[in-house]
Design a protein around this motif. Sequence first.
Motif, PDB file in Angstrom:
ATOM      1  N   GLY A 166       0.816  -1.204   0.000  1.00  0.00           N
ATOM      2  CA  GLY A 166       0.000   0.000   0.000  1.00  0.00           C
ATOM      3  C   GLY A 166       0.851   1.254   0.000  1.00  0.00           C
ATOM      4  N   ALA A 216      -1.046  -6.395  -4.817  1.00  0.00           N
ATOM      5  CA  ALA A 216      -1.632  -5.070  -5.011  1.00  0.00           C
ATOM      6  C   ALA A 216      -2.044  -4.956  -6.467  1.00  0.00           C
ATOM      7  N   LEU A 241      -5.955  -4.886  -2.293  1.00  0.00           N
ATOM      8  CA  LEU A 241      -4.836  -5.470  -1.554  1.00  0.00           C
ATOM      9  C   LEU A 241      -5.297  -6.778  -0.929  1.00  0.00           C
TER      10      LEU A 241
END
Length: 248
Positions: free
Chosen positions: A80, A120, A182
């Motif tokens: 992230g 991701a 995610l």
Amino acid sequence: MTRDEAPGVHYAVGSDVGRRRSANEDSAYATPRLLAVADGMGGHAAGEVASAIAIEAMADLDGRLADADPEKRNLLHELGEGVSDAATRLNERVAAEPELEGMGTTLTAILWDGTTFGLAHIGDSRGYLLREGELSQLTKDHTMVQSLVDEGKMPAELAARHPGRSVLIRALMAGSSAEPDLTTHTAEPGDRYLLCSDGLTDVTTPDEILEVLSSSETPEDAVGRLIDIANEGGGPDNITCVIAYVDH
């Protein structure tokens, strides 16, 4: 599986301009810790810049983790932060060069800690897993067409051929915040992973991807075969593949 028994990975990267484009807007990255692919948009110069910026952010994330203790690694937090860093860099670049306004990129990345991987994803590049003879798509396209499928307003069979299937509703764009998916997944010996741009998936079928990943002895062979298949299908876009085989 203990961390001492954690499998290693063998990986390969390949990218091709395709048969109808004059420049390659894709970028990719691969190490034993991190795999990533980005497909730029916004005109060939700006698209190339955007995807390169995203991959540079992933490479810097990988560098920061090189000496970190895997036991203390928070996969989704790190990913992230990496995606947010990429978004910040895009914004800073456009602020410095306003003529790049509107550029953006997809980004799909895998980060390993030895037994688990974090994923991701933002945009319509894709991640696939081949495990025990079954191919699964790990990502969901952030496109208008896919949203219609999710809402039951369009059959998946039609979506695969829809002329607007590449219209994105989420991407890494200058001027907007990053909103990646995610997720975490457990890695198993024998797994085979593919990250790719839509230059591959727009002209190949899941069955073709399954056959190549199942039968190719090395990641390098699989990358080359998939790029060849995409070009044989017309090569309408840039084609980029990142493939990793997990040790048995």
